[in-house]
Design a protein around this motif. Structure first.
Motif, PDB file in Angstrom:
ATOM      1  N   PRO A   1       0.821  -1.211   0.000  1.00 24.46           N
ATOM      2  CA  PRO A   1       0.000   0.000   0.000  1.00 24.46           C
ATOM      3  C   PRO A   1       0.859   1.269   0.000  1.00 24.46           C
ATOM      4  CG  PRO A   1      -0.845  -1.588   1.588  1.00 24.46           C
ATOM      5  CD  PRO A   1       0.489  -2.108   1.104  1.00 24.46           C
ATOM      6  N   GLU A   2       0.455   2.235  -0.774  1.00 29.38           N
ATOM      7  CA  GLU A   2       1.214   3.480  -0.918  1.00 29.38           C
ATOM      8  C   GLU A   2       1.527   4.142   0.422  1.00 29.38           C
ATOM      9  OE1 GLU A   2       3.321   6.717  -2.011  1.00 29.38           O
ATOM     10  OE2 GLU A   2       2.962   4.905  -3.164  1.00 29.38           O
ATOM     11  N   PRO A   3       0.586   4.243   1.356  1.00 29.33           N
ATOM     12  CA  PRO A   3       0.940   4.884   2.637  1.00 29.33           C
ATOM     13  C   PRO A   3       2.055   4.137   3.381  1.00 29.33           C
ATOM     14  CG  PRO A   3      -1.443   4.722   2.420  1.00 29.33           C
ATOM     15  CD  PRO A   3      -0.844   3.925   1.288  1.00 29.33           C
ATOM     16  N   VAL A   4       2.074   2.823   3.273  1.00 28.07           N
ATOM     17  CA  VAL A   4       3.121   2.027   3.917  1.00 28.07           C
ATOM     18  C   VAL A   4       4.455   2.269   3.214  1.00 28.07           C
ATOM     19  CG1 VAL A   4       3.904  -0.312   4.468  1.00 28.07           C
ATOM     20  CG2 VAL A   4       1.477   0.283   4.712  1.00 28.07           C
ATOM     21  N   ALA A   5       4.442   2.244   1.882  1.00 20.87           N
ATOM     22  CA  ALA A   5       5.668   2.486   1.118  1.00 20.87           C
ATOM     23  C   ALA A   5       6.216   3.880   1.404  1.00 20.87           C
ATOM     24  CB  ALA A   5       5.399   2.313  -0.381  1.00 20.87           C
ATOM     25  N   ALA A   6       5.340   4.866   1.464  1.00 22.31           N
ATOM     26  CA  ALA A   6       5.776   6.244   1.733  1.00 22.31           C
ATOM     27  C   ALA A   6       6.377   6.364   3.132  1.00 22.31           C
ATOM     28  CB  ALA A   6       4.598   7.202   1.577  1.00 22.31           C
ATOM     29  N   ARG A   7       5.777   5.701   4.091  1.00 22.16           N
ATOM     30  CA  ARG A   7       6.293   5.753   5.468  1.00 22.16           C
ATOM     31  C   ARG A   7       7.648   5.058   5.578  1.00 22.16           C
ATOM     32  NH1 ARG A   7       8.304   7.470   9.349  1.00 22.16           N
ATOM     33  NH2 ARG A   7       7.948   6.680  11.429  1.00 22.16           N
ATOM     34  N   LEU A   8       7.783   3.913   4.929  1.00 27.64           N
ATOM     35  CA  LEU A   8       9.068   3.219   4.927  1.00 27.64           C
ATOM     36  C   LEU A   8      10.151   4.057   4.257  1.00 27.64           C
ATOM     37  CD1 LEU A   8       7.985  -0.438   4.165  1.00 27.64           C
ATOM     38  CD2 LEU A   8       9.084   0.387   6.260  1.00 27.64           C
ATOM     39  N   GLU A   9       9.801   4.687   3.131  1.00 26.73           N
ATOM     40  CA  GLU A   9      10.762   5.549   2.436  1.00 26.73           C
ATOM     41  C   GLU A   9      11.226   6.674   3.355  1.00 26.73           C
ATOM     42  OE1 GLU A   9      10.583   7.306  -1.844  1.00 26.73           O
ATOM     43  OE2 GLU A   9       9.428   8.637  -0.548  1.00 26.73           O
ATOM     44  N   GLU A  10      10.291   7.325   3.996  1.00 23.40           N
ATOM     45  CA  GLU A  10      10.608   8.432   4.897  1.00 23.40           C
ATOM     46  C   GLU A  10      11.512   7.956   6.045  1.00 23.40           C
ATOM     47  OE1 GLU A  10       7.970  10.592   8.232  1.00 23.40           O
ATOM     48  OE2 GLU A  10       7.201  10.853   6.197  1.00 23.40           O
ATOM     49  N   ALA A  11      11.172   6.820   6.628  1.00 26.08           N
ATOM     50  CA  ALA A  11      11.951   6.305   7.755  1.00 26.08           C
ATOM     51  C   ALA A  11      13.359   5.908   7.327  1.00 26.08           C
ATOM     52  CB  ALA A  11      11.229   5.109   8.377  1.00 26.08           C
ATOM     53  N   MET A  12      13.491   5.244   6.182  1.00 24.23           N
ATOM     54  CA  MET A  12      14.815   4.802   5.738  1.00 24.23           C
ATOM     55  C   MET A  12      15.704   5.975   5.351  1.00 24.23           C
ATOM     56  SD  MET A  12      14.884   1.690   6.433  1.00 24.23           S
ATOM     57  CE  MET A  12      16.528   1.439   5.817  1.00 24.23           C
ATOM     58  N   ILE A  13      15.128   6.996   4.752  1.00 26.50           N
ATOM     59  CA  ILE A  13      15.919   8.194   4.432  1.00 26.50           C
ATOM     60  C   ILE A  13      16.411   8.834   5.727  1.00 26.50           C
ATOM     61  CG2 ILE A  13      15.774  10.548   3.535  1.00 26.50           C
ATOM     62  CD1 ILE A  13      13.989   9.410   1.283  1.00 26.50           C
ATOM     63  N   ALA A  14      15.527   8.921   6.728  1.00 25.04           N
ATOM     64  CA  ALA A  14      15.924   9.507   8.012  1.00 25.04           C
ATOM     65  C   ALA A  14      17.046   8.692   8.656  1.00 25.04           C
ATOM     66  CB  ALA A  14      14.713   9.596   8.940  1.00 25.04           C
ATOM     67  N   VAL A  15      16.949   7.375   8.605  1.00 26.51           N
ATOM     68  CA  VAL A  15      17.978   6.512   9.187  1.00 26.51           C
ATOM     69  C   VAL A  15      19.309   6.717   8.463  1.00 26.51           C
ATOM     70  CG1 VAL A  15      18.717   4.102   9.397  1.00 26.51           C
ATOM     71  CG2 VAL A  15      16.418   4.769  10.107  1.00 26.51           C
ATOM     72  N   ALA A  16      19.284   6.678   7.129  1.00 30.12           N
ATOM     73  CA  ALA A  16      20.528   6.810   6.356  1.00 30.12           C
ATOM     74  C   ALA A  16      21.192   8.158   6.570  1.00 30.12           C
ATOM     75  CB  ALA A  16      20.237   6.599   4.873  1.00 30.12           C
ATOM     76  N   ARG A  17      20.404   9.162   6.859  1.00 27.50           N
ATOM     77  CA  ARG A  17      20.959  10.514   7.009  1.00 27.50           C
ATOM     78  C   ARG A  17      21.218  10.913   8.458  1.00 27.50           C
ATOM     79  NH1 ARG A  17      17.499  13.308   2.094  1.00 27.50           N
ATOM     80  NH2 ARG A  17      18.428  11.993   0.482  1.00 27.50           N
ATOM     81  N   ASP A  18      20.901  10.015   9.387  1.00 27.98           N
ATOM     82  CA  ASP A  18      21.179  10.285  10.801  1.00 27.98           C
ATOM     83  C   ASP A  18      22.696  10.304  10.983  1.00 27.98           C
ATOM     84  OD1 ASP A  18      21.939   8.942  13.567  1.00 27.98           O
ATOM     85  OD2 ASP A  18      20.023   9.999  13.825  1.00 27.98           O
ATOM     86  N   PRO A  19      23.249  11.375  11.545  1.00 26.20           N
ATOM     87  CA  PRO A  19      24.710  11.480  11.647  1.00 26.20           C
ATOM     88  C   PRO A  19      25.374  10.307  12.371  1.00 26.20           C
ATOM     89  CG  PRO A  19      23.712  13.601  12.101  1.00 26.20           C
ATOM     90  CD  PRO A  19      22.586  12.607  12.007  1.00 26.20           C
TER      91      PRO A  19
END
Length: 94
Positions: free
Chosen positions: A32-50
């Protein structure tokens, strides 16, 4: 690569050489798009966490944190390069 900024990349010694290793989180077809969007947001935040980015760099990798559209483009570009090589070598995924 940020870990070794003074080390020349192989393409400087071997013109035209390009190879990358990358990892991606993928879900099942029809996610589902809302799940995919949430995962994308979370993974970007994780990868960019210093702190996390620093740990990834300790493993000699460079964290990026791409969007799904950027990942799709990476896959298309890599397939254009390596697809013919895999087909010529009869590489299969089974």
């Amino acid at each position: 690569m940020s870990l070794a900024p003074d080390v020349p990349v192989i393409a400087e010694s071997v013109p035209g050489f390009a190879a990358e290793t990358w990892l991606a989180l993928m879900g099942p077809r029809g996610l589902p798009e809302p799940v995919a969007a949430r995962l994308e947001e979370a993974m970007i935040a994780v990868a960019r966490d210093p702190a996390i980015a620093a740990r990834v760099r300790e493993q000699v990798a460079e964290p990026v944190g791409s969007t799904r559209a950027e990942l799709a483009e990476t896959i298309r570009a890599q397939d254009a390069v390596w697809g013919p090589v895999a087909r010529a070598a009869n590489v299969t995924a089974d």
